[in-house]
Design a protein around this motif. Structure first.
Motif, mmCIF file in Angstrom:
data_model
loop_
_atom_site.group_PDB
_atom_site.id
_atom_site.type_symbol
_atom_site.label_atom_id
_atom_site.label_comp_id
_atom_site.label_asym_id
_atom_site.label_seq_id
_atom_site.Cartn_x
_atom_site.Cartn_y
_atom_site.Cartn_z
ATOM 1 N N VAL A 191 0.818 -1.279 0.077
ATOM 2 C CA VAL A 191 0.060 0.068 -0.110
ATOM 3 C C VAL A 191 0.705 1.276 0.039
ATOM 4 C CG1 VAL A 191 -1.791 1.369 1.164
ATOM 5 C CG2 VAL A 191 -1.942 -1.131 1.095
ATOM 6 N N HIS A 192 1.910 1.278 0.725
ATOM 7 C CA HIS A 192 2.850 2.315 0.660
ATOM 8 C C HIS A 192 3.872 2.226 -0.386
ATOM 9 C CE1 HIS A 192 2.388 2.407 5.538
ATOM 10 N NE2 HIS A 192 1.280 2.415 4.727
ATOM 11 N N ASP A 193 3.906 1.409 -1.451
ATOM 12 C CA ASP A 193 4.854 1.319 -2.243
ATOM 13 C C ASP A 193 4.082 2.034 -3.708
ATOM 14 O OD1 ASP A 193 6.688 0.877 -4.373
ATOM 15 O OD2 ASP A 193 7.221 -1.008 -3.598
ATOM 16 N N LEU A 194 4.776 3.302 -4.002
ATOM 17 C CA LEU A 194 4.065 3.930 -4.907
ATOM 18 C C LEU A 194 4.397 3.599 -6.391
ATOM 19 C CD1 LEU A 194 3.859 7.610 -3.366
ATOM 20 C CD2 LEU A 194 2.113 5.674 -3.465
ATOM 21 N N ARG A 195 5.401 2.592 -6.459
ATOM 22 C CA ARG A 195 5.644 2.149 -7.829
ATOM 23 C C ARG A 195 4.700 1.552 -8.640
ATOM 24 N NH1 ARG A 195 10.712 -1.753 -6.679
ATOM 25 N NH2 ARG A 195 9.322 -2.184 -5.143
ATOM 26 N N ARG A 196 4.586 1.850 -9.843
ATOM 27 C CA ARG A 196 3.567 1.362 -10.808
ATOM 28 C C ARG A 196 3.652 -0.058 -10.862
ATOM 29 N NH1 ARG A 196 -0.950 4.567 -11.166
ATOM 30 N NH2 ARG A 196 -0.258 6.563 -11.758
ATOM 31 N N SER A 197 4.891 -0.693 -10.788
ATOM 32 C CA SER A 197 5.102 -2.222 -10.930
ATOM 33 C C SER A 197 4.484 -2.954 -10.059
ATOM 34 C CB SER A 197 6.424 -2.348 -10.839
ATOM 35 O OG SER A 197 7.040 -2.004 -9.494
ATOM 36 N N ILE A 198 4.201 -2.483 -8.732
ATOM 37 C CA ILE A 198 3.242 -3.006 -7.751
ATOM 38 C C ILE A 198 1.884 -3.258 -8.145
ATOM 39 C CG2 ILE A 198 2.527 -2.935 -5.366
ATOM 40 C CD1 ILE A 198 5.492 -3.240 -5.732
#
Length: 260
Positions: A191-198
């Motif tokens: 939820v905290h990871d703003l990378r689009r790959s997530i």
């Protein structure tokens, strides 16, 4: 701190934890879980807290590993079932019909555990469908056939099973496909990871959960941006400090009864 000192400190804390059960120092806090479509509280996660006489309020990260290593984790689990179960019965009778989630250590999972839990729910007169057991997703946990059977027994008995901390282990998708479950909780690190790959990983998880008619919950939502992101993902529910921190009974009760 050397190994000897660390082990001595751990043993001392374990002794204090044994006393905490007798002294009534353990308590339950409750973090609301919100339905993203309606904005209503639909469930609570019960979280153990220890009112340590010298160190103040201790979070589970401070003592759960000690409980595991010193044979006290089952006692913690029983306390949380009793505490949150009785509280859920009381709230249900007063019109706050919300679900309740309790965390369960994988080391506890057995058919005996499942049968004891189902018997206790019957004694408490708590509707089975209102309780969900959360188990951890971790690369260190393989889940044997006996443990899977215990989860199946819980689901057959009407208890929900949630895979907690999804996304923290390499076997995430395999676990979602293999384990019996009714809910998947997306770990706050995603939820905290703003990378689009997530987005691809989470999207695949949600698709599998949908195939299995499982509810998808986002954990650890703390900001407006994260809130909007989990809605974009299509999560069903969310919890986190953006909505509410874990609260003692006196503070969570007005939220529940006001929304009942």
């Amino acid at each position: 701190m050397g190994d000897g000192s660390r082990l001595a400190a751990e043993a001392e804390l374990a002794g204090q934890l044994r006393h905490a059960f007798v002294a009534g120092e353990l308590t339950a806090y409750y973090q609301p879980q919100y339905d993203l479509a309606t904005g209503r509280i639909v469930a609570l996660e019960a979280l153990c807290r220890w009112n340590h006489p010298l160190q103040g309020l201790l979070l589970p990260a401070r003592f759960i590993d000690v409980a595991e290593h010193h044979g006290l984790i089952s006692a913690v689990g029983r306390f949380m079932l009793e505490e949150s179960g009785r509280q859920a019965v009381d709230w249900n009778r007063r019109g706050a019909h919300v679900g309740m989630s309790i965390n369960t250590s994988p080391s506890e999972l057995s058919i005996q555990f499942a049968e004891r839990l189902l018997r206790r729910l019957a004694e408490l007169d708590l509707p089975y469908r209102s309780l969900t057991v959360e188990v951890t997703e971790s690369p260190a946990i393989s889940y044997s056939r006996a443990e899977v059977f215990a989860l199946e027994t819980l689901i057959d008995g009407g208890v929900g099973v949630s895979i907690d901390d999804f996304g923290t282990g390499a076997a995430s998708l395999q676990l979602v496909r293999r384990l019996p479950l009714t809910e998947v909780k997306i770990d706050k690190s995603l939820v905290h990871d703003l990378r689009r790959s997530i987005d691809g990983l989470v999207g695949t998880c949600i698709a599998i959960a949908r195939e299995r008619n499982a509810v998808v919950v986002a954990e650890g939502v703390e900001t407006q941006e994260q809130f909007e992101r989990v809605i974009h993902w299509g999560c069903d529910r969310a919890q986190g400090y953006f909505f509410s921190p874990p609260l003692p009974v006196a503070d969570v009760e007005p939220l529940l009864l006001g929304a009942a």
